[in-house]
Design an enzyme around this catalytic site. Structure first.
Site, short mmCIF file in Angstrom:
data_model
loop_
_atom_site.label_atom_id
_atom_site.label_comp_id
_atom_site.label_asym_id
_atom_site.label_seq_id
_atom_site.Cartn_x
_atom_site.Cartn_y
_atom_site.Cartn_z
N THR A 169 11.91 14.76 68.53
CA THR A 169 12.18 15.48 67.29
C THR A 169 13.45 14.91 66.65
O THR A 169 13.94 13.85 67.07
CB THR A 169 12.27 17.01 67.55
OG1 THR A 169 12.38 17.69 66.31
CG2 THR A 169 13.46 17.38 68.42
N ASN A 170 13.97 15.57 65.63
CA ASN A 170 15.22 15.12 65.00
C ASN A 170 16.05 16.35 64.66
O ASN A 170 15.61 17.49 64.85
CB ASN A 170 14.92 14.26 63.77
CG ASN A 170 14.07 15.01 62.77
OD1 ASN A 170 14.49 16.02 62.22
ND2 ASN A 170 12.83 14.53 62.55
N ARG A 171 17.24 16.14 64.13
CA ARG A 171 18.17 17.25 63.94
C ARG A 171 18.03 17.95 62.60
O ARG A 171 18.88 18.75 62.22
CB ARG A 171 19.61 16.76 64.15
CG ARG A 171 19.92 16.47 65.61
CD ARG A 171 21.39 16.20 65.84
NE ARG A 171 21.84 14.98 65.19
CZ ARG A 171 22.59 14.92 64.09
NH1 ARG A 171 22.99 16.02 63.51
NH2 ARG A 171 22.93 13.75 63.59
#
Ligand code: CTP
Length: 412
Positions: free
Chosen positions: A216-218
């Site tokens: 995932t990413n932030r």
């Protein structure tokens, strides 16, 4: 930073807030305060019963304006007070409104300043009921509300939960942010984007590796949610397609929750055919694992080799469909860049046939993922480049919408 201070839609708006006698009356002080902070001019009318719970000085202190009660009604100027308040108001909200006041409003009774003014207003009337369990379901209350709805009154359904009596049921006054959302919806309704459908994507996607792990990413989704709210404030219908996020859905938006890039793709393709504008603010994963394990991969099995494959480029798919279908009219993308911001963002704009791209330098402090602020450059298909200063994400959304209105040849 207090985001409530930034609601341009509410600046200098004349809102009349009626408060009737419920324990939830104390929450109306918070509403009056937040509306005032947002820039609205809030005049308050308290019923006699409301004053058993809260005093005029509470509201005077948070609004810095006069508060009206039945004492003023019977004073020498009283015979015109309700007319003046009613004429002046752009919106009348009664929060909390009790079963008793609902009954009076439904039957045109006017025995107090609050009910007199409700009869005299020409502006939209919003009711936010609060009462103890079982009372809200009572057919007398429901029939009265149905009658009021038929006459164009807007009712904000109370929430389920624990009452002051200790009973649990439907009847709690909704939270302040929700009331403000409904007020925004009323003001936005007549905005320049009324009748248009916006599909907005927000947040990051999660690509599973096994039963518990994911790539995932932030991305927090804050920028996308702010864009959805900015569209609603201008009267648009909004479908908000969101990756996993705990952010509150802006009132009036239809939210579709997705997890993976493939789910986001399906949701976008499903919704976009009817849309005027697609705003792709989501940070969609570019890669996913070729194989996922339904069980948790055990550490004892050694370091797994995770093979990746590309996900579909959603904007490219929509751009392709658009060549034959003509919809959506406008596509707007985001570009998260760590180098050569303008060149890279412009390439993304051209590849995907975008009208506008909002380019982020994700290496900059206080900008991009997972923070309240953003610093973006707007690049349009005509070659225009506009570098904006560091702003809150709400302000970025406002600036993006000023551009969108110009692209649609509309004005605020
Ligand atoms: N986007 C998309 N589908 C994907 C990946 C991205 O529609 N699978 C959209 C994003 O929502 C954004 C735009 O494409 O509006 C650009 O995304 P970005 O991550 O900046 O660029 P990429 O095209 O993924 O390129 P790179 O990661 O190489 O910078």
């Amino acid at each position: 930073m207090n985001l409530i201070q930034q609601i341009p839609l509410l600046h200098e708006r004349r809102i009349l807030l009626g408060v009737s006698g419920s324990i939830a009356a104390y929450k109306a002080a918070d509403l009056a305060s937040k509306l005032t902070q947002a820039g609205a001019l809030v005049d308050v009318i308290l019923s006699d019963a409301a004053q058993e719970f809260v005093s005029p000085i509470t509201f005077q202190s948070v609004t810095g304006r006069n508060v009206y009660t039945d004492v003023e009604l019977w004073a020498s100027e009283g015979h015109i007070l309700h007319v003046g308040l009613a004429e002046n108001a752009e919106l009348f909200i009664i929060a909390p409104v009790t079963a008793n006041t609902i009954g009076k409003l439904a039957h045109g009774l006017a025995d107090s300043l609050l009910t007199l003014t409700a009869l005299a207003v020409k502006c939209p009337l919003l009711l936010a009921p609060a009462m103890d369990a079982h009372m809200f379901e009572n057919p007398a209350v429901q029939d009265n509300l149905a009658l009021l709805r038929q006459r164009g009154v807007f009712v904000v359904e109370p929430a389920e939960g624990r009452m002051a009596s200790g009973l649990v049921g439907k009847g709690r006054l909704v939270e302040t942010w929700e009331l403000i959302g409904h007020i925004r919806r009323q003001f936005g309704r007549r905005g320049p984007l009324a009748g248009l459908l916006f599909v907005v994507t927000a947040g990051g996607t999660q690509e599973p590796i096994d039963a518990v792990r994911a790539i995932t990413n932030r991305s927090s989704g804050k920028q996308g949610f702010a864009l959805a709210q900015a569209a609603l404030d201008r009267g648009a219908e909004v479908v908000l397609i969101a990756g996993p996020s705990h952010l509150q859905t802006p009132i009036g938006a239809k939210r579709i929750d997705v997890r993976t890039a493939a789910e986001m793709r399906d949701a976008v393709l499903n919704e976009v055919d009817k849309a005027d504008v697609l705003l792709m603010a989501a940070a969609v994963a570019d890669f996913r694992a070729t194989q996922t394990s339904p069980e948790k991969i055990k550490r004892s099995k050694g370091v797994p080799q995770i093979q990746l494959e590309p996900t579909d480029d959603i904007l490219a798919l929509v751009a392709n469909n658009r060549r034959t279908k003509g919809w959506p009219r406008l596509m707007i993308g985001f570009a998260a860049e760590s180098e050569d911001l303008i060149t890279n963002a412009r390439a993304k704009l051209l590849e995907r046939d975008l009208a506008l791209i909002v380019a982020n330098d994700i290496t900059a402090h206080d900008a991009g993922f997972d923070v309240e602020t953003n610093q973006v450059t707007l690049i349009d298909a005509e070659g225009g480049v506009q570098e904006l200063p560091l702003m809150t994400k709400v302000e970025v959304a406002e600036s993006v919408f000023q551009r969108i209105l110009r692209l649609l040849e509309l004005s605020e």
